[in-house]
Motif scaffolding. Structure first.
Motif, PDB file in Angstrom:
ATOM      1  N   LEU A  17      81.326  15.419  72.677  1.00 52.57           N
ATOM      2  CA  LEU A  17      80.954  15.525  71.272  1.00 52.57           C
ATOM      3  C   LEU A  17      79.445  15.327  71.159  1.00 52.57           C
ATOM      4  O   LEU A  17      78.906  14.325  71.643  1.00 52.57           O
ATOM      5  N   TYR A  18      78.762  16.311  70.540  1.00 54.25           N
ATOM      6  CA  TYR A  18      77.333  16.172  70.266  1.00 54.25           C
ATOM      7  C   TYR A  18      77.152  15.759  68.805  1.00 54.25           C
ATOM      8  O   TYR A  18      77.841  16.278  67.913  1.00 54.25           O
ATOM      9  N   VAL A  19      76.213  14.866  68.547  1.00 49.40           N
ATOM     10  CA  VAL A  19      75.867  14.462  67.189  1.00 49.40           C
ATOM     11  C   VAL A  19      74.347  14.485  67.060  1.00 49.40           C
ATOM     12  O   VAL A  19      73.639  13.828  67.841  1.00 49.40           O
ATOM     13  N   ALA A  20      73.851  15.251  66.099  1.00 49.44           N
ATOM     14  CA  ALA A  20      72.410  15.341  65.847  1.00 49.44           C
ATOM     15  C   ALA A  20      72.046  14.485  64.646  1.00 49.44           C
ATOM     16  O   ALA A  20      72.624  14.652  63.566  1.00 49.44           O
ATOM     17  N   VAL A  21      71.113  13.584  64.836  1.00 50.42           N
ATOM     18  CA  VAL A  21      70.618  12.726  63.759  1.00 50.42           C
ATOM     19  C   VAL A  21      69.276  13.264  63.299  1.00 50.42           C
ATOM     20  O   VAL A  21      68.381  13.525  64.126  1.00 50.42           O
ATOM     21  N   GLU A  22      69.139  13.428  61.996  1.00 53.78           N
ATOM     22  CA  GLU A  22      67.875  13.886  61.414  1.00 53.78           C
ATOM     23  C   GLU A  22      67.166  12.712  60.751  1.00 53.78           C
ATOM     24  O   GLU A  22      67.673  12.144  59.796  1.00 53.78           O
ATOM     25  N   ALA A  23      66.024  12.385  61.360  1.00 54.27           N
ATOM     26  CA  ALA A  23      65.499  12.953  62.594  1.00 54.27           C
ATOM     27  C   ALA A  23      65.424  11.850  63.641  1.00 54.27           C
ATOM     28  O   ALA A  23      65.357  10.682  63.312  1.00 54.27           O
ATOM     29  N   GLY A  24      65.423  12.288  64.932  1.00 55.59           N
ATOM     30  CA  GLY A  24      65.194  11.316  65.958  1.00 55.59           C
ATOM     31  C   GLY A  24      66.029  11.442  67.201  1.00 55.59           C
ATOM     32  O   GLY A  24      65.625  10.937  68.251  1.00 55.59           O
ATOM     33  N   ALA A  25      67.209  12.092  67.155  1.00 57.35           N
ATOM     34  CA  ALA A  25      68.014  12.087  68.367  1.00 57.35           C
ATOM     35  C   ALA A  25      69.126  13.119  68.327  1.00 57.35           C
ATOM     36  O   ALA A  25      69.678  13.425  67.268  1.00 57.35           O
ATOM     37  N   LEU A  26      69.449  13.616  69.519  1.00 52.55           N
ATOM     38  CA  LEU A  26      70.688  14.348  69.763  1.00 52.55           C
ATOM     39  C   LEU A  26      71.454  13.516  70.782  1.00 52.55           C
ATOM     40  O   LEU A  26      71.024  13.365  71.930  1.00 52.55           O
ATOM     41  N   VAL A  27      72.569  12.938  70.350  1.00 47.67           N
ATOM     42  CA  VAL A  27      73.325  12.025  71.210  1.00 47.67           C
ATOM     43  C   VAL A  27      74.682  12.634  71.534  1.00 47.67           C
ATOM     44  O   VAL A  27      75.099  13.626  70.933  1.00 47.67           O
ATOM     45  N   ARG A  28      75.403  11.999  72.498  1.00 46.98           N
ATOM     46  CA  ARG A  28      76.675  12.552  72.952  1.00 46.98           C
ATOM     47  C   ARG A  28      77.712  11.453  73.077  1.00 46.98           C
ATOM     48  O   ARG A  28      77.389  10.277  73.248  1.00 46.98           O
ATOM     49  N   SER A  29      78.963  11.889  72.997  1.00 48.96           N
ATOM     50  CA  SER A  29      80.084  11.009  73.300  1.00 48.96           C
ATOM     51  C   SER A  29      81.022  11.736  74.251  1.00 48.96           C
ATOM     52  O   SER A  29      81.401  12.882  73.987  1.00 48.96           O
ATOM     53  N   PRO A  30      81.427  11.102  75.353  1.00 50.93           N
ATOM     54  CA  PRO A  30      82.357  11.747  76.286  1.00 50.93           C
ATOM     55  C   PRO A  30      83.824  11.533  75.914  1.00 50.93           C
ATOM     56  O   PRO A  30      84.712  12.071  76.576  1.00 50.93           O
ATOM     57  N   ASP A  31      84.071  10.726  74.865  1.00 54.05           N
ATOM     58  CA  ASP A  31      85.445  10.320  74.555  1.00 54.05           C
ATOM     59  C   ASP A  31      85.728  10.300  73.051  1.00 54.05           C
ATOM     60  O   ASP A  31      86.301   9.359  72.524  1.00 54.05           O
ATOM     61  N   ASN A  32      85.287  11.381  72.366  1.00 51.04           N
ATOM     62  CA  ASN A  32      85.582  11.551  70.935  1.00 51.04           C
ATOM     63  C   ASN A  32      85.117  10.370  70.078  1.00 51.04           C
ATOM     64  O   ASN A  32      85.818   9.917  69.170  1.00 51.04           O
ATOM     65  N   GLY A  33      83.918   9.877  70.379  1.00 49.43           N
ATOM     66  CA  GLY A  33      83.326   8.846  69.529  1.00 49.43           C
ATOM     67  C   GLY A  33      83.697   7.430  69.878  1.00 49.43           C
ATOM     68  O   GLY A  33      83.323   6.502  69.146  1.00 49.43           O
ATOM     69  N   GLU A  34      84.378   7.225  70.983  1.00 54.22           N
ATOM     70  CA  GLU A  34      84.686   5.855  71.409  1.00 54.22           C
ATOM     71  C   GLU A  34      83.438   5.169  71.953  1.00 54.22           C
ATOM     72  O   GLU A  34      83.194   3.989  71.681  1.00 54.22           O
ATOM     73  N   THR A  35      82.671   5.902  72.754  1.00 55.10           N
ATOM     74  CA  THR A  35      81.402   5.395  73.286  1.00 55.10           C
ATOM     75  C   THR A  35      80.345   6.480  73.129  1.00 55.10           C
ATOM     76  O   THR A  35      80.669   7.662  72.947  1.00 55.10           O
ATOM     77  N   TRP A  36      79.076   6.064  73.245  1.00 55.96           N
ATOM     78  CA  TRP A  36      77.973   6.980  72.983  1.00 55.96           C
ATOM     79  C   TRP A  36      76.953   6.946  74.110  1.00 55.96           C
ATOM     80  O   TRP A  36      76.730   5.901  74.729  1.00 55.96           O
ATOM     81  N   ARG A  37      76.309   8.104  74.338  1.00 52.18           N
ATOM     82  CA  ARG A  37      75.183   8.216  75.252  1.00 52.18           C
ATOM     83  C   ARG A  37      73.959   8.616  74.451  1.00 52.18           C
ATOM     84  O   ARG A  37      74.010   9.558  73.662  1.00 52.18           O
ATOM     85  N   ASP A  38      72.867   7.935  74.669  1.00 50.74           N
ATOM     86  CA  ASP A  38      71.666   8.117  73.857  1.00 50.74           C
ATOM     87  C   ASP A  38      70.947   9.417  74.212  1.00 50.74           C
ATOM     88  O   ASP A  38      71.271  10.087  75.206  1.00 50.74           O
ATOM     89  N   ARG A  39      69.954   9.737  73.422  1.00 47.77           N
ATOM     90  CA  ARG A  39      69.138  10.932  73.651  1.00 47.77           C
ATOM     91  C   ARG A  39      68.484  10.873  75.033  1.00 47.77           C
ATOM     92  O   ARG A  39      68.317   9.800  75.624  1.00 47.77           O
ATOM     93  N   VAL A  40      68.119  12.048  75.555  1.00 47.43           N
ATOM     94  CA  VAL A  40      67.396  12.138  76.817  1.00 47.43           C
ATOM     95  C   VAL A  40      65.983  12.624  76.528  1.00 47.43           C
ATOM     96  O   VAL A  40      65.731  13.299  75.517  1.00 47.43           O
ATOM     97  N   SER A  41      65.059  12.294  77.405  1.00 52.65           N
ATOM     98  CA  SER A  41      63.636  12.548  77.123  1.00 52.65           C
ATOM     99  C   SER A  41      63.321  14.030  76.992  1.00 52.65           C
ATOM    100  O   SER A  41      62.399  14.406  76.262  1.00 52.65           O
ATOM    101  N   SER A  42      64.070  14.894  77.687  1.00 50.30           N
ATOM    102  CA  SER A  42      63.785  16.331  77.621  1.00 50.30           C
ATOM    103  C   SER A  42      64.479  17.012  76.452  1.00 50.30           C
ATOM    104  O   SER A  42      64.307  18.215  76.247  1.00 50.30           O
ATOM    105  N   GLY A  43      65.270  16.279  75.682  1.00 49.32           N
ATOM    106  CA  GLY A  43      66.072  16.884  74.630  1.00 49.32           C
ATOM    107  C   GLY A  43      65.339  17.068  73.320  1.00 49.32           C
ATOM    108  O   GLY A  43      64.245  16.535  73.111  1.00 49.32           O
ATOM    109  N   PRO A  44      65.943  17.806  72.397  1.00 45.48           N
ATOM    110  CA  PRO A  44      65.339  18.030  71.081  1.00 45.48           C
ATOM    111  C   PRO A  44      65.312  16.746  70.255  1.00 45.48           C
ATOM    112  O   PRO A  44      66.212  15.916  70.350  1.00 45.48           O
ATOM    113  N   TYR A  45      64.291  16.634  69.427  1.00 46.98           N
ATOM    114  CA  TYR A  45      64.119  15.466  68.564  1.00 46.98           C
ATOM    115  C   TYR A  45      64.753  15.682  67.197  1.00 46.98           C
ATOM    116  O   TYR A  45      65.236  14.747  66.574  1.00 46.98           O
TER     117      TYR A  45
END
Length: 311
Positions: free
Chosen positions: A129-157
Protein backbone atom coordinates in the motif's frame (compact mmCIF):
# COMPACT_ATOMS: atom_id res chain seq x y z
CA UNK A 1 -19.34 2.55 -19.72
CA UNK A 2 -20.21 5.28 -17.24
CA UNK A 3 -17.75 8.05 -16.45
CA UNK A 4 -17.90 10.00 -13.21
CA UNK A 5 -15.99 13.26 -12.89
CA UNK A 6 -15.61 15.08 -9.58
CA UNK A 7 -15.50 18.87 -9.33
CA UNK A 8 -15.42 21.06 -6.19
CA UNK A 9 -19.21 21.22 -5.80
CA UNK A 10 -20.54 18.23 -7.75
CA UNK A 11 -20.02 14.83 -9.32
CA UNK A 12 -21.00 14.48 -12.98
CA UNK A 13 -22.09 11.25 -14.63
CA UNK A 14 -21.50 10.88 -18.36
CA UNK A 15 -23.23 8.09 -20.29
CA UNK A 16 -24.61 7.62 -23.78
CA UNK A 17 -27.69 9.51 -22.52
CA UNK A 18 -25.64 12.63 -21.79
CA UNK A 19 -24.22 14.48 -18.80
CA UNK A 20 -25.96 15.00 -15.47
CA UNK A 21 -25.11 15.94 -11.91
CA UNK A 22 -25.50 12.97 -9.54
CA UNK A 23 -24.00 14.40 -6.33
CA UNK A 24 -23.59 17.86 -4.82
CA UNK A 25 -21.40 18.80 -1.88
CA UNK A 26 -17.84 19.74 -0.93
CA UNK A 27 -16.22 17.13 -3.17
CA UNK A 28 -12.54 16.26 -2.69
CA UNK A 29 -11.96 12.94 -4.48
CA UNK A 30 -13.61 10.03 -6.26
CA UNK A 31 -12.96 6.38 -7.10
CA UNK A 32 -14.80 3.27 -8.27
CA UNK A 33 -14.08 -0.43 -7.99
CA UNK A 34 -15.51 -3.82 -7.07
CA UNK A 35 -17.35 -2.45 -4.03
CA UNK A 36 -18.97 0.47 -5.88
CA UNK A 37 -18.48 4.20 -6.41
CA UNK A 38 -17.16 6.28 -3.51
CA UNK A 39 -16.78 10.02 -3.08
CA UNK A 40 -14.64 11.74 -0.46
CA UNK A 41 -15.96 15.03 0.90
CA UNK A 42 -15.26 17.52 3.67
CA UNK A 43 -17.67 15.59 5.92
CA UNK A 44 -16.81 11.98 5.17
CA UNK A 45 -17.11 9.20 2.60
CA UNK A 46 -20.25 8.70 0.49
CA UNK A 47 -21.20 5.62 -1.55
CA UNK A 48 -23.42 5.71 -4.61
CA UNK A 49 -26.54 3.56 -4.56
CA UNK A 50 -26.51 0.56 -6.88
CA UNK A 51 -30.11 1.17 -7.89
CA UNK A 52 -30.10 4.94 -8.42
CA UNK A 53 -26.92 6.84 -9.42
CA UNK A 54 -28.44 9.97 -7.88
CA UNK A 55 -28.73 8.43 -4.41
CA UNK A 56 -25.72 8.45 -2.10
CA UNK A 57 -25.25 7.26 1.48
CA UNK A 58 -22.63 8.53 3.90
CA UNK A 59 -20.77 5.42 5.05
CA UNK A 60 -17.99 7.05 7.07
CA UNK A 61 -17.88 10.22 9.17
CA UNK A 62 -14.09 10.34 9.40
CA UNK A 63 -13.61 14.07 8.87
CA UNK A 64 -12.18 15.83 5.84
CA UNK A 65 -11.55 13.09 3.25
CA UNK A 66 -8.86 14.09 0.77
CA UNK A 67 -8.19 10.71 -0.91
CA UNK A 68 -10.24 7.60 -1.61
CA UNK A 69 -9.33 4.31 -3.30
CA UNK A 70 -11.40 1.22 -4.08
CA UNK A 71 -9.99 -2.21 -4.90
CA UNK A 72 -10.24 -5.88 -3.95
CA UNK A 73 -8.74 -5.17 -0.52
CA UNK A 74 -11.58 -2.80 0.36
CA UNK A 75 -12.17 0.93 0.42
CA UNK A 76 -9.43 3.25 1.63
CA UNK A 77 -9.83 6.86 2.79
CA UNK A 78 -7.13 9.43 3.54
CA UNK A 79 -7.88 12.57 5.51
CA UNK A 80 -6.65 15.94 6.73
CA UNK A 81 -4.93 15.89 9.19
CA UNK A 82 -3.11 12.91 7.74
CA UNK A 83 -4.70 9.58 8.62
CA UNK A 84 -5.66 6.45 6.67
CA UNK A 85 -8.85 4.43 7.16
CA UNK A 86 -9.82 1.09 5.65
CA UNK A 87 -13.18 -0.65 5.18
CA UNK A 88 -12.68 -4.22 3.90
CA UNK A 89 -16.44 -4.52 3.40
CA UNK A 90 -16.86 -1.01 1.99
CA UNK A 91 -18.90 0.11 4.98
CA UNK A 92 -17.07 -0.27 8.30
CA UNK A 93 -14.02 2.01 8.43
CA UNK A 94 -11.21 1.68 10.98
CA UNK A 95 -8.08 3.80 11.25
CA UNK A 96 -4.72 2.30 10.34
CA UNK A 97 -2.55 3.42 13.24
CA UNK A 98 1.08 4.48 13.21
CA UNK A 99 1.19 6.68 10.10
CA UNK A 100 2.15 9.90 11.89
CA UNK A 101 4.65 8.02 14.05
CA UNK A 102 7.07 7.82 11.13
CA UNK A 103 10.27 9.88 11.63
CA UNK A 104 9.64 12.06 8.56
CA UNK A 105 6.26 13.22 9.92
CA UNK A 106 7.92 16.13 11.72
CA UNK A 107 8.65 17.59 8.25
CA UNK A 108 5.19 17.11 6.73
CA UNK A 109 3.43 20.39 5.87
CA UNK A 110 1.01 21.61 3.20
CA UNK A 111 2.56 24.85 1.84
CA UNK A 112 -0.66 26.93 1.68
CA UNK A 113 -1.47 25.88 5.27
CA UNK A 114 1.86 24.81 6.79
CA UNK A 115 0.30 24.05 10.16
CA UNK A 116 -1.34 20.95 8.71
CA UNK A 117 -0.91 18.22 6.06
CA UNK A 118 -3.11 15.59 4.47
CA UNK A 119 -3.16 12.33 2.54
CA UNK A 120 -3.23 13.27 -1.14
CA UNK A 121 -3.31 9.76 -2.63
CA UNK A 122 -3.79 6.12 -1.59
CA UNK A 123 -2.63 3.40 -3.99
CA UNK A 124 -3.41 -0.17 -2.86
CA UNK A 125 -1.78 -3.04 -4.73
CA UNK A 126 -1.62 -6.77 -4.11
CA UNK A 127 1.89 -6.48 -2.70
CA UNK A 128 1.88 -3.17 -0.84
CA UNK A 129 0.00 0.00 0.00
CA UNK A 130 1.39 3.40 -1.02
CA UNK A 131 0.27 6.55 0.80
CA UNK A 132 1.26 10.04 -0.39
CA UNK A 133 1.25 12.84 2.17
CA UNK A 134 0.98 16.41 0.91
CA UNK A 135 3.53 17.51 1.37
CA UNK A 136 6.56 15.64 2.57
CA UNK A 137 6.49 11.91 1.93
CA UNK A 138 5.49 8.89 -0.09
CA UNK A 139 5.34 6.02 2.40
CA UNK A 140 4.47 2.31 2.15
CA UNK A 141 2.87 -0.47 4.10
CA UNK A 142 3.59 -4.15 3.35
CA UNK A 143 0.59 -5.37 5.38
CA UNK A 144 -2.47 -3.20 4.59
CA UNK A 145 -1.65 -0.47 7.09
CA UNK A 146 -0.56 -2.61 10.02
CA UNK A 147 3.01 -1.28 9.81
CA UNK A 148 4.65 1.49 7.81
CA UNK A 149 7.91 2.14 5.96
CA UNK A 150 9.07 5.73 5.73
CA UNK A 151 10.00 7.70 2.63
CA UNK A 152 13.29 6.97 0.85
CA UNK A 153 15.81 9.65 -0.10
CA UNK A 154 15.44 9.08 -3.86
CA UNK A 155 11.64 9.22 -3.76
CA UNK A 156 9.20 12.02 -4.59
CA UNK A 157 8.49 14.65 -1.96
CA UNK A 158 5.12 15.89 -3.20
CA UNK A 159 3.21 13.04 -4.89
CA UNK A 160 -0.21 14.09 -6.24
CA UNK A 161 -1.27 10.77 -7.80
CA UNK A 162 0.08 7.32 -8.62
CA UNK A 163 -0.46 4.50 -11.09
CA UNK A 164 0.42 0.82 -10.81
CA UNK A 165 -0.12 -2.22 -13.03
CA UNK A 166 -1.38 -5.66 -12.07
CA UNK A 167 1.17 -7.46 -14.28
CA UNK A 168 4.17 -5.68 -12.73
CA UNK A 169 3.71 -5.55 -8.98
CA UNK A 170 7.00 -3.76 -8.28
CA UNK A 171 6.43 -1.04 -10.89
CA UNK A 172 4.83 2.25 -9.85
CA UNK A 173 4.60 5.78 -11.22
CA UNK A 174 4.35 9.00 -9.20
CA UNK A 175 3.08 12.28 -10.63
CA UNK A 176 4.54 14.77 -8.17
CA UNK A 177 4.98 18.47 -7.73
CA UNK A 178 8.72 17.84 -7.83
CA UNK A 179 8.63 15.81 -11.05
CA UNK A 180 7.70 12.45 -12.57
CA UNK A 181 9.11 9.42 -10.76
CA UNK A 182 9.34 5.70 -11.47
CA UNK A 183 10.17 2.76 -9.22
CA UNK A 184 10.83 -0.78 -10.43
CA UNK A 185 11.42 -2.30 -6.99
CA UNK A 186 8.26 -1.50 -5.06
CA UNK A 187 9.43 1.89 -3.81
CA UNK A 188 12.83 0.94 -2.41
CA UNK A 189 14.39 3.31 -4.95
CA UNK A 190 13.09 5.88 -7.43
CA UNK A 191 14.31 7.74 -10.50
CA UNK A 192 12.93 10.68 -12.44
CA UNK A 193 11.76 10.19 -16.04
CA UNK A 194 11.18 13.61 -17.58
CA UNK A 195 12.75 13.61 -21.07
CA UNK A 196 10.33 15.44 -23.35
CA UNK A 197 8.31 17.10 -20.57
CA UNK A 198 8.39 20.87 -20.96
CA UNK A 199 6.75 21.26 -17.53
CA UNK A 200 7.33 19.08 -14.47
CA UNK A 201 4.70 20.02 -11.88
CA UNK A 202 2.94 16.71 -12.48
CA UNK A 203 -0.64 16.07 -11.37
CA UNK A 204 -2.46 13.00 -12.71
CA UNK A 205 -1.03 9.77 -14.15
CA UNK A 206 -2.59 6.76 -15.87
CA UNK A 207 -0.98 3.49 -16.99
CA UNK A 208 -2.13 1.50 -20.03
CA UNK A 209 -3.81 -1.76 -18.85
CA UNK A 210 -2.42 -3.45 -21.96
CA UNK A 211 1.19 -2.29 -21.53
CA UNK A 212 2.72 -1.25 -18.18
CA UNK A 213 5.39 0.83 -19.95
CA UNK A 214 2.85 3.18 -21.61
CA UNK A 215 1.86 6.16 -19.48
CA UNK A 216 -0.12 9.41 -19.61
CA UNK A 217 0.50 12.38 -17.31
CA UNK A 218 -0.91 15.87 -16.87
CA UNK A 219 1.56 18.59 -15.94
CA UNK A 220 2.03 22.34 -15.56
CA UNK A 221 4.86 24.78 -14.79
CA UNK A 222 3.77 25.12 -11.18
CA UNK A 223 0.76 25.16 -8.85
CA UNK A 224 -0.67 28.45 -10.11
CA UNK A 225 -0.58 27.16 -13.68
CA UNK A 226 -2.27 23.92 -12.60
CA UNK A 227 -4.95 25.17 -10.22
CA UNK A 228 -5.65 28.88 -10.83
CA UNK A 229 -8.08 29.64 -13.68
CA UNK A 230 -6.60 33.10 -14.23
CA UNK A 231 -3.10 31.77 -14.88
CA UNK A 232 -3.90 28.24 -16.08
CA UNK A 233 -1.45 26.60 -18.49
CA UNK A 234 -1.14 22.83 -18.43
CA UNK A 235 -0.96 19.91 -20.83
CA UNK A 236 -1.28 16.14 -21.10
CA UNK A 237 1.69 14.05 -22.26
CA UNK A 238 2.02 10.46 -23.48
CA UNK A 239 4.91 8.03 -23.35
CA UNK A 240 5.00 4.83 -25.45
CA UNK A 241 7.66 2.94 -23.51
CA UNK A 242 10.31 3.16 -20.83
CA UNK A 243 12.96 4.28 -23.35
CA UNK A 244 10.69 6.76 -25.17
CA UNK A 245 10.52 10.50 -24.58
CA UNK A 246 7.28 12.18 -23.55
CA UNK A 247 5.16 13.73 -26.29
CA UNK A 248 2.52 16.40 -25.77
CA UNK A 249 -1.07 15.46 -26.64
CA UNK A 250 -1.99 18.34 -28.94
CA UNK A 251 -5.62 17.30 -29.59
CA UNK A 252 -6.68 18.51 -26.15
CA UNK A 253 -7.48 22.15 -25.31
CA UNK A 254 -4.76 24.43 -24.01
CA UNK A 255 -2.20 24.68 -22.77
CA UNK A 256 -3.28 28.27 -22.04
CA UNK A 257 -6.49 28.24 -20.02
CA UNK A 258 -6.30 24.51 -19.30
CA UNK A 259 -6.22 23.51 -15.63
CA UNK A 260 -4.57 20.24 -14.59
CA UNK A 261 -6.53 17.34 -16.07
CA UNK A 262 -7.54 14.14 -14.29
CA UNK A 263 -6.79 10.95 -16.23
CA UNK A 264 -8.11 7.39 -16.09
CA UNK A 265 -7.48 4.27 -18.19
CA UNK A 266 -10.58 2.58 -19.59
CA UNK A 267 -9.09 -0.35 -21.51
CA UNK A 268 -6.05 -1.49 -23.46
CA UNK A 269 -4.71 1.66 -25.13
CA UNK A 270 -7.79 3.60 -24.06
CA UNK A 271 -8.19 6.44 -21.57
CA UNK A 272 -10.31 9.45 -20.67
CA UNK A 273 -9.39 12.94 -19.49
CA UNK A 274 -11.54 15.25 -17.38
CA UNK A 275 -10.68 18.91 -17.92
CA UNK A 276 -12.21 22.29 -17.19
CA UNK A 277 -13.13 22.38 -20.90
CA UNK A 278 -14.94 19.04 -21.08
CA UNK A 279 -14.41 15.28 -21.18
CA UNK A 280 -12.16 13.64 -23.79
CA UNK A 281 -11.35 10.07 -24.79
CA UNK A 282 -8.54 8.35 -26.66
CA UNK A 283 -8.39 4.89 -28.20
CA UNK A 284 -4.71 5.08 -29.25
CA UNK A 285 -3.14 5.98 -25.91
CA UNK A 286 -3.14 9.72 -26.41
CA UNK A 287 -2.02 9.94 -30.03
CA UNK A 288 -5.45 11.46 -30.73
CA UNK A 289 -8.34 12.62 -28.55
CA UNK A 290 -12.05 13.14 -29.16
CA UNK A 291 -14.35 15.31 -27.08
CA UNK A 292 -17.32 13.44 -25.64
CA UNK A 293 -20.62 14.78 -26.88
CA UNK A 294 -21.97 16.50 -23.75
CA UNK A 295 -23.10 20.05 -23.04
CA UNK A 296 -20.41 21.32 -20.69
CA UNK A 297 -21.56 23.51 -17.73
CA UNK A 298 -20.11 27.02 -18.04
CA UNK A 299 -19.52 27.12 -14.27
CA UNK A 300 -16.91 24.37 -14.58
CA UNK A 301 -14.71 26.20 -17.08
CA UNK A 302 -12.83 27.75 -14.17
CA UNK A 303 -12.73 24.62 -11.96
CA UNK A 304 -10.06 21.95 -11.83
CA UNK A 305 -11.43 18.38 -11.75
CA UNK A 306 -10.99 16.65 -8.38
CA UNK A 307 -11.14 13.09 -9.71
CA UNK A 308 -12.25 10.74 -12.46
CA UNK A 309 -13.63 7.22 -12.21
CA UNK A 310 -14.95 4.59 -14.61
CA UNK A 311 -17.94 2.57 -13.40
Amino acid sequence: MRLLAAFPDRVLSCTSDGLRTVFTGDVQCLDAGPLGVYCGTADGVYRQSDGDPGEWTRVAAVGDVTAVAVDDSGVWAGTEPSAVYRAPDGETFAECSGLTGLPSSDDWAFPPRPSTHHVRWVEPTGERLYVAVEAGALVRSPDNGETWRDRVSSGPYDTHSMATHGDRSALAYSAAGDGFYVTADGGDSWRTAEAGLDRTYCWSVACDPGDPERVLVSAADGPRRAHNAGTASSAVFRRDGSDADWERCDDLPGPNGLLAASLAATGDGEAVAATNRGLYETTDWGASWTELDAEWPAALESERPRGLAVA
